[in-house]
Design a protein around this motif. Structure first.
Motif, PDB file in Angstrom:
ATOM      1  N   MET A 245     -51.594 -37.235 -14.874  1.00 37.21           N
ATOM      2  CA  MET A 245     -51.776 -36.072 -15.708  1.00 37.21           C
ATOM      3  C   MET A 245     -51.060 -36.264 -17.048  1.00 37.21           C
ATOM      4  O   MET A 245     -51.598 -35.953 -18.088  1.00 37.21           O
ATOM      5  CB  MET A 245     -51.258 -34.835 -14.977  1.00 37.21           C
ATOM      6  N   PHE A 246     -49.828 -36.750 -16.999  1.00 32.78           N
ATOM      7  CA  PHE A 246     -49.058 -36.963 -18.221  1.00 32.78           C
ATOM      8  C   PHE A 246     -49.714 -38.022 -19.102  1.00 32.78           C
ATOM      9  O   PHE A 246     -49.724 -37.883 -20.329  1.00 32.78           O
ATOM     10  CB  PHE A 246     -47.621 -37.351 -17.861  1.00 32.78           C
ATOM     11  N   ALA A 247     -50.274 -39.037 -18.502  1.00 38.21           N
ATOM     12  CA  ALA A 247     -50.955 -40.090 -19.272  1.00 38.21           C
ATOM     13  C   ALA A 247     -52.180 -39.517 -19.988  1.00 38.21           C
ATOM     14  O   ALA A 247     -52.467 -39.883 -21.132  1.00 38.21           O
ATOM     15  CB  ALA A 247     -51.356 -41.230 -18.352  1.00 38.21           C
ATOM     16  N   TRP A 248     -52.893 -38.618 -19.330  1.00 38.16           N
ATOM     17  CA  TRP A 248     -54.061 -37.989 -19.946  1.00 38.16           C
ATOM     18  C   TRP A 248     -53.642 -37.137 -21.143  1.00 38.16           C
ATOM     19  O   TRP A 248     -54.306 -37.145 -22.183  1.00 38.16           O
ATOM     20  CB  TRP A 248     -54.790 -37.127 -18.912  1.00 38.16           C
ATOM     21  N   LEU A 249     -52.547 -36.401 -21.020  1.00 35.51           N
ATOM     22  CA  LEU A 249     -52.052 -35.590 -22.124  1.00 35.51           C
ATOM     23  C   LEU A 249     -51.663 -36.451 -23.322  1.00 35.51           C
ATOM     24  O   LEU A 249     -51.963 -36.119 -24.470  1.00 35.51           O
ATOM     25  CB  LEU A 249     -50.856 -34.743 -21.681  1.00 35.51           C
ATOM     26  N   ILE A 250     -50.999 -37.559 -23.060  1.00 33.05           N
ATOM     27  CA  ILE A 250     -50.601 -38.467 -24.139  1.00 33.05           C
ATOM     28  C   ILE A 250     -51.831 -39.071 -24.815  1.00 33.05           C
ATOM     29  O   ILE A 250     -51.897 -39.180 -26.036  1.00 33.05           O
ATOM     30  CB  ILE A 250     -49.667 -39.566 -23.607  1.00 33.05           C
ATOM     31  N   ALA A 251     -52.821 -39.432 -24.028  1.00 40.88           N
ATOM     32  CA  ALA A 251     -54.024 -40.059 -24.573  1.00 40.88           C
ATOM     33  C   ALA A 251     -54.863 -39.081 -25.395  1.00 40.88           C
ATOM     34  O   ALA A 251     -55.589 -39.497 -26.292  1.00 40.88           O
ATOM     35  CB  ALA A 251     -54.866 -40.641 -23.449  1.00 40.88           C
ATOM     36  N   ASN A 252     -54.747 -37.790 -25.104  1.00 40.35           N
ATOM     37  CA  ASN A 252     -55.601 -36.788 -25.759  1.00 40.35           C
ATOM     38  C   ASN A 252     -54.813 -35.763 -26.571  1.00 40.35           C
ATOM     39  O   ASN A 252     -55.326 -34.688 -26.863  1.00 40.35           O
ATOM     40  CB  ASN A 252     -56.437 -36.068 -24.701  1.00 40.35           C
ATOM     41  N   TRP A 253     -53.617 -36.071 -26.983  1.00 40.43           N
ATOM     42  CA  TRP A 253     -52.782 -35.078 -27.653  1.00 40.43           C
ATOM     43  C   TRP A 253     -53.364 -34.628 -28.983  1.00 40.43           C
ATOM     44  O   TRP A 253     -53.250 -33.461 -29.352  1.00 40.43           O
ATOM     45  CB  TRP A 253     -51.348 -35.581 -27.826  1.00 40.43           C
ATOM     46  N   ILE A 254     -54.051 -35.497 -29.697  1.00 44.76           N
ATOM     47  CA  ILE A 254     -54.647 -35.112 -30.982  1.00 44.76           C
ATOM     48  C   ILE A 254     -55.745 -34.077 -30.761  1.00 44.76           C
ATOM     49  O   ILE A 254     -55.814 -33.077 -31.476  1.00 44.76           O
ATOM     50  CB  ILE A 254     -55.187 -36.346 -31.726  1.00 44.76           C
ATOM     51  N   ASP A 255     -56.589 -34.299 -29.784  1.00 43.93           N
ATOM     52  CA  ASP A 255     -57.650 -33.341 -29.480  1.00 43.93           C
ATOM     53  C   ASP A 255     -57.073 -31.995 -29.060  1.00 43.93           C
ATOM     54  O   ASP A 255     -57.569 -30.939 -29.466  1.00 43.93           O
ATOM     55  CB  ASP A 255     -58.553 -33.872 -28.366  1.00 43.93           C
TER      56      ASP A 255
END
Length: 61
Positions: free
Chosen positions: A1-11
């Motif tokens: 979950m944390f990896a997904w947030l980091i990968a999509n933080w700009i969006d």
């Protein structure tokens, strides 16, 4: 979950900004409407036969 947030933080940030701006615009429109202000100038001569013609004068009385 944390990896997904980091990968999509700009969006996520962009969506939050767009949602905030939209909410502020709607809030301003609602406040203007409650205060009796509208975008209509009340002049049917400049109206161009829009569908609200005639209603503008009633709203501005």
């Amino acid at each position: 979950m944390f990896a997904w947030l980091i990968a999509n933080w700009i969006d996520i940030v962009l969506i939050a900004v767009i949602a905030s701006v939209t909410a502020l615009l709607i809030r301003g429109m609602v406040r203007d409407r409650k205060a009796g202000r509208s975008a209509c100038g009340g002049s049917c001569a400049d109206c161009g036969a829009c569908s609200a013609c005639g209603k503008c004068r009633e709203m501005n009385r």
